[in-house]
Design an enzyme around this catalytic site. Structure first.
Site, PDB file in Angstrom:
ATOM      1  N   CYS A 124       7.740   4.627   0.104  1.00  0.00           N
ATOM      2  CA  CYS A 124       8.601   3.674   1.257  1.00  0.00           C
ATOM      3  C   CYS A 124       9.403   3.726   0.410  1.00  0.00           C
ATOM      4  O   CYS A 124      10.081   3.562  -0.903  1.00  0.00           O
ATOM      5  CB  CYS A 124       8.285   2.647   1.600  1.00  0.00           C
ATOM      6  SG  CYS A 124       6.328   2.150   1.768  1.00  0.00           S
ATOM      7  N   GLY A 150       0.626  -1.330  -0.561  1.00  0.00           N
ATOM      8  CA  GLY A 150       0.113   0.207   0.046  1.00  0.00           C
ATOM      9  C   GLY A 150       0.994   1.325   0.163  1.00  0.00           C
ATOM     10  O   GLY A 150       0.232   2.063   0.051  1.00  0.00           O
ATOM     11  N   CYS A 151       2.077   1.007  -0.298  1.00  0.00           N
ATOM     12  CA  CYS A 151       2.703   2.086  -0.372  1.00  0.00           C
ATOM     13  C   CYS A 151       3.718   2.429  -1.349  1.00  0.00           C
ATOM     14  O   CYS A 151       3.742   1.679  -1.849  1.00  0.00           O
ATOM     15  CB  CYS A 151       4.091   1.246   0.587  1.00  0.00           C
ATOM     16  SG  CYS A 151       5.312   3.155   1.110  1.00  0.00           S
ATOM     17  N   GLY A 152       3.528   4.279  -2.007  1.00  0.00           N
ATOM     18  CA  GLY A 152       4.332   4.664  -2.896  1.00  0.00           C
ATOM     19  C   GLY A 152       4.671   5.536  -3.051  1.00  0.00           C
ATOM     20  O   GLY A 152       5.948   5.626  -3.106  1.00  0.00           O
TER      21      GLY A 152
END
Length: 285
Positions: free
Chosen positions: A123, A119-121
């Site tokens: 990180c 769910g991380c863009g």
């Protein structure tokens, strides 16, 4: 056994797992279809850049789309080769890029070497300037009928086999000016799904402008950034946008739509791109 039937294989990107189903009427053991999520290491000319948590399908599309949206290549032809190499711990995408590509000169001290979760863009970004990179202005300024967006939204709902089976993946789709869906990609991560879609369009030598981008997720800063860098002029998200996403879409010239449903939607920026008709093809009052 005679008369028995084997279960249908799960869709690509999913796996079967057993579970105990608890209900008020009792308990039972069942087999469920679950979305896969594995570490995918991105390497450029042998140098490590990032480890993303992703669904292990359409990885060649992911490699190309990620490389473009992260600025590791400036043109698709700078990505010379992609090797998908399964490992015990996950999958390595070993990419060879041309000497003039930004990814050819990665600095291990400044690279994005931290893991990127599904769910991380952002990180793994080490510098603030890496987060708020300037967006190129949208070149395509054509308008689209709202009926085309409604058709695209209806098509997206029918083109998500992984989510239909598992209930836990996002999708990104490209639709033409009439709203007909051309390509869809799914992943546990919304950013990964959009990167895969961008890669698929380039692999098919299909320009992203001249059509609509529709995503099943919220419209965060990263989604707006990837869409604008890819050349899209309209991004429609099923869920809400963030304030920063709205500000960046406005400055880049991107039409940003949120809470997109067949029966209606909110237009946050550049509403002039959706002109001509009201909902369901009727002239606006």
């Amino acid at each position: 056994m005679p008369g028995s039937t084997l279960p249908s294989p799960p869709p690509a990107g999913t796996a079967l797992r057993t579970l105990q189903r608890w209900r008020s009427t009792g308990q039972e053991q069942r087999v469920d279809t679950i979305a896969e999520e594995v570490p995918v290491a991105m390497r450029y000319n042998g140098a490590a850049f990032a480890v993303m948590m992703a669904t292990p399908c359409d990885l060649e599309d992911f490699a190309l789309g990620f490389s473009l949206s992260e600025g590791l290549i400036e043109r698709p032809d700078q990505l010379l080769s992609i090797q998908v190499q399964p490992q015990l711990e996950g999958i390595e995408l070993n990419m060879s890029v041309s000497a003039d590509a930004p990814g050819a000169a990665l600095d291990p001290d400044n690279g994005r070497l931290l893991p990127g979760r599904g769910g991380c863009g952002l990180c793994g970004a080490r510098q603030l300037e890496d987060v708020l990179r300037p967006l190129p202005p949208v070149k395509d300024r054509r308008t689209y009928q709202t009926a085309a967006l409604q058709r695209a939204l209806a098509g997206l709902a029918l083109r998500q086999p992984m989510n239909a089976a598992s209930g836990s993946t996002h999708a990104a789709a490209w639709a033409d000016a009439s709203g007909r869906i051309g390509w869809v990609r799914e992943d546990v991560g919304r950013h990964n799904a959009l990167d895969k879609l961008i890669g698929a369009l380039h692999h098919n030598e299909h320009s992203i402008d001249g059509g609509l981008l529709v995503v099943s997720s919220r419209a965060s800063y990263e989604m707006v950034s990837k869409a604008a860098r890819a050349g899209a002029s309209v991004l429609a998200a099923v869920s809400a946008p963030t304030a920063l996403a709205i500000d960046l879409a406005r400055s880049a010239g991107l039409c940003l739509v949120g809470f997109a449903r067949e029966e209606g939607f909110n237009v946050y920026t550049h509403s002039e791109r959706l002109q001509g008709y009201g909902l369901h093809g009727h002239p606006p009052a």
